[in-house]
Write an enzyme that holds these catalytic residues in place. Structure first.
Site, PDB file in Angstrom:
ATOM      1  N   SER A 133       4.894  -6.854   3.230  1.00 41.32           N
ATOM      2  CA  SER A 133       5.599  -7.068   4.687  1.00 41.32           C
ATOM      3  C   SER A 133       6.199  -8.519   4.570  1.00 41.32           C
ATOM      4  O   SER A 133       5.877  -9.711   4.075  1.00 41.32           O
ATOM      5  CB  SER A 133       4.773  -7.454   5.296  1.00 41.32           C
ATOM      6  OG  SER A 133       3.840  -7.870   5.137  1.00 41.32           O
ATOM      7  N   CYS A 135       9.731   1.796   3.439  1.00 35.70           N
ATOM      8  CA  CYS A 135      10.148   0.558   4.010  1.00 35.70           C
ATOM      9  C   CYS A 135      11.862   0.870   4.365  1.00 35.70           C
ATOM     10  O   CYS A 135      12.475   0.534   4.601  1.00 35.70           O
ATOM     11  CB  CYS A 135      10.423  -0.606   3.002  1.00 35.70           C
ATOM     12  SG  CYS A 135      11.414   0.296   1.091  1.00 35.70           S
ATOM     13  N   PHE A 164       1.128  -0.742  -0.306  1.00 34.29           N
ATOM     14  CA  PHE A 164      -0.172   0.171   0.505  1.00 34.29           C
ATOM     15  C   PHE A 164       1.066   1.311   0.644  1.00 34.29           C
ATOM     16  O   PHE A 164       0.698   2.599  -0.393  1.00 34.29           O
ATOM     17  CB  PHE A 164      -0.842   0.034   0.978  1.00 34.29           C
ATOM     18  CG  PHE A 164      -0.258   0.479   2.282  1.00 34.29           C
ATOM     19  CD1 PHE A 164       0.108   1.490   2.538  1.00 34.29           C
ATOM     20  CD2 PHE A 164       0.483  -0.845   3.437  1.00 34.29           C
ATOM     21  CE1 PHE A 164       0.470   1.938   4.110  1.00 34.29           C
ATOM     22  CE2 PHE A 164       0.779  -0.159   4.262  1.00 34.29           C
ATOM     23  CZ  PHE A 164       1.219   1.060   4.482  1.00 34.29           C
ATOM     24  N   GLU A 175      -4.515  -3.560  -1.788  1.00 39.98           N
ATOM     25  CA  GLU A 175      -6.509  -3.693  -1.867  1.00 39.98           C
ATOM     26  C   GLU A 175      -6.805  -2.476  -1.188  1.00 39.98           C
ATOM     27  O   GLU A 175      -7.806  -2.102  -1.311  1.00 39.98           O
ATOM     28  CB  GLU A 175      -7.211  -5.382  -1.250  1.00 39.98           C
ATOM     29  CG  GLU A 175      -7.126  -5.132  -0.048  1.00 39.98           C
ATOM     30  CD  GLU A 175      -5.432  -5.655   0.138  1.00 39.98           C
ATOM     31  OE1 GLU A 175      -4.612  -6.065  -0.547  1.00 39.98           O
ATOM     32  OE2 GLU A 175      -5.568  -6.464   1.380  1.00 39.98           O
ATOM     33  N   GLU A 183       8.792  -3.841  13.571  1.00 41.37           N
ATOM     34  CA  GLU A 183       8.321  -2.686  12.119  1.00 41.37           C
ATOM     35  C   GLU A 183       6.945  -2.616  12.722  1.00 41.37           C
ATOM     36  O   GLU A 183       6.074  -2.905  12.532  1.00 41.37           O
ATOM     37  CB  GLU A 183       8.544  -3.576  11.302  1.00 41.37           C
ATOM     38  CG  GLU A 183       9.152  -2.410   9.747  1.00 41.37           C
ATOM     39  CD  GLU A 183       8.096  -2.572   8.451  1.00 41.37           C
ATOM     40  OE1 GLU A 183       7.909  -4.013   8.331  1.00 41.37           O
ATOM     41  OE2 GLU A 183       8.866  -1.790   7.450  1.00 41.37           O
TER      42      GLU A 183
END
Ligand code: NAD
Length: 514
Positions: free
Chosen positions: A243, A298, A166, A193, A399
């Site tokens: 992820s 990230c 996303f 999505e 994370e």
């Protein structure tokens, strides 16, 4: 363009039906028939704005058929023609930067300046792929043996798929499809999505640029679509970004099914600050890299490792900058940091602030005090700073993927490197120092795929490649750049001789070159 971003939802009653985000298969929109869909929110208001179709197995199969049917002609299209189309994609994406960015702000929530930055970094990958004639040049050896020439060529794989997260709804698809289609593959994108509309908008731009129907397809959905992609016998390769738990699953399942897979996972990026660093510059960098895009990058810096006596002045300098970070919706021209992607994610991030404090960290700034968090409109959370964090704390071990910066204090440089090298992730890392020798030692010994020296977010330019180490990447090749070209092609070596009856004879010995 039929799908442009709609204005942010107002404050009236919620509608009972929402505009649908359909699949894009074979060159046009295809309404979903699975009966399954998911909500798409405007994170700045917290209100649903659309519904996205979730593909069934049959719908994924339909997209694969369209891509497989398009492959022979696309593969046979001259490299010059493919390059021309890439240039046209580049020009259209450039001309529509703001429209692409508007989709990102509407569904991801990132503020326009950040959204435009995402588009700019994505565009670099399309520009790189415009050089496909040069990138696909093979090698040639004349007279490898007497009268024999040897040459190497790289050929596309066929139908390839990309599954994207996303947090970069335009850039990460561009990381993948630009090289994939320039190399002659046909492509199926399964975007997140949570913010699906940018993908359909890109599909429209590609069609306008002259990409033939079926070469670029978008199937929306969840695990059902992903699992079918991983199993489908006609998909040759899968690129994934997301992820770590899902990346590992994608890598293991895809490779078990005989596919080439590159799966990029999560991260916990550390920035070392040495006592000789410029404190102001390090504080500016830490704040920009920790809170930009609400920490949902990230390559965000989530941990500052403060070495020796730099810690107190550094924490003070960072704290002094935080009240000035303007949190707000993308519609506010002054906003620097938008909301998080969903309410659930926002609450998870907030839970790490609480758990860090409970575990003994010092909560210097608490993002839960921000008025936009307090009033409950949208998925906002202010910036948070946790000091005296230790590697055993839950907030360190996860994370967080939100606007929370953690400070770990260590006495020496070797302690700082050991912390990074002991961490299960190895995406990006950076060091702030004036000492070139230590910086060089750091790049030599740190276990991470992307290293910054006085640069907090060292995302490689498009003519290098992007990838982490350890649990941040499963597979052998990094994403985009030269490694992307390798990933989307396979090598073939031709050994050739033209008939010369005068030298022909029977010889059962193993062929020699001399
Ligand atoms: P995610 O793993 O939840 O989702 C990524 C994709 O996988 C989406 O398309 C989603 O629909 C699909 N998916 C989710 N759960 C699945 C399941 N159980 N089975 C099959 N498919 C599934 O990731 P996200 O929340 O969208 O993105 C954030 C994560 O991505 C963070 O961990 C971040 O660090 C990581 N990320 C990594 C990089 C990188 O380059 N290493 C870049 C961007 C984001």
């Amino acid at each position: 363009m039929t799908q442009t971003a709609e204005p942010r939802a107002g404050t009236g009653p919620a509608p009972t039906t929402y505009p649908r985000v359909n699949h894009w298969i074979g060159g046009g929109l295809v309404a979903g028939t699975s009966g399954r869909s998911g909500p798409v929110f405007d994170p700045a208001t917290g209100r649903q704005t659309r519904s996205v179709d979730f593909a069934s197995v049959e719908e994924v199969d339909r997209a694969v058929r369209a891509a497989a049917d398009a492959f022979p002609a696309w593969r046979a299209t001259s490299i010059g023609k493919r390059a021309e189309i890439m240039f046209r994609i580049r020009n259209l994406a450039d001309a529509h930067r703001k429209d692409i960015a508007a989709h990102l702000t509407a569904e991801h929530g990132k503020v326009p300046s950040d959204a435009l930055g995402e588009v700019a970094r994505g565009l670099e990958n399309i520009e790189f792929a415009c050089g496909i004639p040069q990138l696909l040049k093979g090698g040639f050896t004349e007279q490898a043996s007497t009268g024999i020439d040897v040459y190497s060529i790289r050929q596309p794989l066929g139908v390839v798929a990309g599954i994207t997260p996303f947090n970069f709804p335009a850039m990460v698809p561009m990381w993948m499809f630009a090289n994939a289609i320039a190399c002659g593959n046909t492509f199926i994108l399964k975007p997140s999505e949570k913010d699906p509309s940018a993908s359909n908008y890109l599909a429209e731009l590609l069609k306008e640029a002259g990409v033939p129907d079926g070469v670029f397809n978008v199937v929306h959905g969840d695990k059902v679509a992903v699992d079918r992609i991983l199993e489908h016998p006609d998909i040759a390769a899968v690129s994934f970004v997301g992820s770590t738990a899902v990346a590992r699953y994608i890598y293991e399942t895809g490779t078990r099914n005989g596919k080439r897979v590159q799966a990029l996972g999560g991260a916990k990026n550390h920035m070392i600050v040495l006592p000789d660093a410029d404190i102001g510059m390090a504080a500016d960098a830490a704040v920009s890299a920790a809170y930009g895009s609400a920490g949902e990058r990230c390559m965000a810096i989530s941990v500052v490792v403060a070495v020796g006596d730099v810690a107190d002045p550094l924490v003070e300098a960072i704290s002094a900058r935080l009240p000035k970070v303007k949190v707000g919706p993308g519609s506010d021209p002054e906003a620097e940091m938008g909301p998080l992607i969903t309410r659930e994610h926002r609450d998870r991030v907030a839970s790490f602030i609480a758990s860090g404090q409970a575990a003994g960290a010092d909560l210097v700034v608490d993002g839960r005090q921000h008025v936009l968090y307090q009033d409950g409109q949208g998925f906002f959370l202010g910036v948070s700073l946790l000091d005296h964090v230790t590697p055993d704390m839950e907030c360190y071990r996860n994370e967080i993927f939100g606007p929370v910066l953690e400070i770990v204090r260590v006495p020496t440089y070797p302690d700082a490197v050991a912390i990074i090298n002991d961490n299960p992730y190895g995406n990006g890392t950076s060091i702030f120092t004036r000492d070139g020798g230590v910086a060089r030692q750091f790049q030599f010994e740190v276990n991470a795929g992307m290293v910054g020296i006085n640069v907090p977010i060292p995302v490689p330019v498009a003519y290098y490649s992007f990838g982490g180490w350890k649990s941040s990447l499963f597979g052998d090749t990094h994403m985009y750049g030269p490694e992307g070209i390798n990933f989307y092609t396979r090598g073939k070596v031709v050994t050739s001789r033209w008939p010369d009856p005068a030298t022909s004879k029977v010889d059962l010995g193993f062929p020699r070159t001399r």
